[in-house]
Design a protein around this motif. Sequence first.
Motif, short mmCIF file in Angstrom:
data_model
loop_
_atom_site.label_atom_id
_atom_site.label_comp_id
_atom_site.label_asym_id
_atom_site.label_seq_id
_atom_site.Cartn_x
_atom_site.Cartn_y
_atom_site.Cartn_z
N MET A 1 -0.84 47.36 -39.84
CA MET A 1 -1.86 48.17 -39.25
C MET A 1 -1.42 48.58 -37.85
N ILE A 2 -1.75 49.79 -37.50
CA ILE A 2 -1.45 50.33 -36.18
C ILE A 2 -2.75 50.83 -35.56
N LEU A 3 -3.03 50.38 -34.36
CA LEU A 3 -4.16 50.90 -33.59
C LEU A 3 -3.58 51.93 -32.63
N ALA A 4 -3.74 53.19 -32.95
CA ALA A 4 -3.16 54.26 -32.15
C ALA A 4 -4.27 55.12 -31.58
N GLY A 5 -4.14 55.46 -30.31
CA GLY A 5 -5.14 56.35 -29.77
C GLY A 5 -5.12 56.47 -28.26
N ASP A 6 -6.07 57.23 -27.81
CA ASP A 6 -6.29 57.47 -26.39
C ASP A 6 -7.23 56.38 -25.89
N TYR A 7 -6.66 55.33 -25.34
CA TYR A 7 -7.44 54.19 -24.88
C TYR A 7 -8.05 54.41 -23.50
N ASN A 8 -7.53 55.39 -22.76
CA ASN A 8 -7.99 55.65 -21.40
C ASN A 8 -7.90 54.41 -20.52
N VAL A 9 -6.78 53.71 -20.65
CA VAL A 9 -6.50 52.56 -19.78
C VAL A 9 -5.00 52.55 -19.49
N ALA A 10 -4.67 52.30 -18.24
CA ALA A 10 -3.28 52.14 -17.81
C ALA A 10 -3.07 50.64 -17.58
N PRO A 11 -2.46 49.94 -18.53
CA PRO A 11 -2.40 48.48 -18.47
C PRO A 11 -1.60 47.90 -17.30
N ALA A 12 -0.66 48.66 -16.74
CA ALA A 12 0.19 48.13 -15.67
C ALA A 12 0.47 49.21 -14.64
N ASP A 13 0.88 48.80 -13.46
CA ASP A 13 1.24 49.76 -12.41
C ASP A 13 2.31 50.73 -12.89
N VAL B 1 1.40 54.38 -14.38
CA VAL B 1 0.84 55.51 -13.63
C VAL B 1 1.78 55.92 -12.50
N TYR B 2 1.75 57.19 -12.21
CA TYR B 2 2.46 57.72 -11.07
C TYR B 2 1.66 57.35 -9.83
N LYS B 3 2.27 56.75 -8.87
CA LYS B 3 1.64 56.33 -7.62
C LYS B 3 0.40 55.47 -7.87
N PRO B 4 0.58 54.23 -8.30
CA PRO B 4 -0.55 53.37 -8.65
C PRO B 4 -1.57 53.19 -7.53
N GLU B 5 -1.15 53.27 -6.30
CA GLU B 5 -2.09 53.10 -5.19
C GLU B 5 -3.19 54.16 -5.18
N ARG B 6 -2.94 55.28 -5.82
CA ARG B 6 -3.95 56.34 -5.89
C ARG B 6 -4.98 56.10 -6.99
N TRP B 7 -4.76 55.12 -7.85
CA TRP B 7 -5.61 54.91 -9.02
C TRP B 7 -6.46 53.65 -8.92
N VAL B 8 -6.39 52.95 -7.82
CA VAL B 8 -7.05 51.64 -7.69
C VAL B 8 -8.53 51.69 -8.03
N ASP C 1 -10.07 54.05 -9.88
CA ASP C 1 -10.33 54.85 -11.08
C ASP C 1 -10.63 53.94 -12.26
N ALA C 2 -11.52 54.37 -13.14
CA ALA C 2 -11.89 53.57 -14.32
C ALA C 2 -10.69 53.23 -15.20
N LEU C 3 -9.69 54.10 -15.25
CA LEU C 3 -8.50 53.85 -16.06
C LEU C 3 -7.69 52.65 -15.57
N PHE C 4 -7.92 52.27 -14.33
CA PHE C 4 -7.07 51.30 -13.66
C PHE C 4 -7.84 50.07 -13.18
N ARG C 5 -9.13 50.04 -13.46
CA ARG C 5 -9.98 48.92 -12.98
C ARG C 5 -9.52 47.60 -13.60
N PRO C 6 -9.59 46.53 -12.82
CA PRO C 6 -9.15 45.22 -13.33
C PRO C 6 -9.84 44.80 -14.62
N GLU C 7 -11.14 45.06 -14.74
CA GLU C 7 -11.86 44.65 -15.95
C GLU C 7 -11.44 45.46 -17.17
N VAL C 8 -11.09 46.72 -16.97
CA VAL C 8 -10.63 47.57 -18.07
C VAL C 8 -9.24 47.12 -18.52
N ARG C 9 -8.39 46.86 -17.54
CA ARG C 9 -7.04 46.39 -17.86
C ARG C 9 -7.10 45.02 -18.53
#
Length: 116
Positions: free
Chosen positions: A1-13, A16-23, A25-33
């Motif tokens: 099985m493969i879970l493929a999709g747009d998860y809207n989460v960036a799991p690690a720095d 993302v390009y320039k992680p400091e700009r995403w701190v 953002d919902a895509l980068f929130r600690p609870e989402v990650r």
Amino acid sequence: MILAGDYNVAPADLDVYKPERWVDDALFRPEVRAAFHALAAQGWTDAVRTLHPGERIYTFWDYFRNAYARDAGLRIDHLLLNPQVAGRLTGGRGRSRGPGLGKGQRPCPDLGRTGA
């Protein structure tokens, strides 16, 4: 099985390009990650990070501010593989950008390949 999709989460720095700009953002929130990592910990394998652990690979570029041309992207689309499929993962190009894309388009790069 493969879970493929747009998860809207960036799991690690690295995802993302320039992680400091995403701190804030919902895509980068600690609870989402943390939720993404909790899902993966249930036995799912992140195909991209398995094949390319230290490489910046993006799956989305905003159409504002010439992000694609600057390779200022995000990896928010994921392929999570169950143990049976993960054991057959043989490769993937893992390119950082697809061929020229128009505004608002998303690439569909070859992120993973499995053998029989």
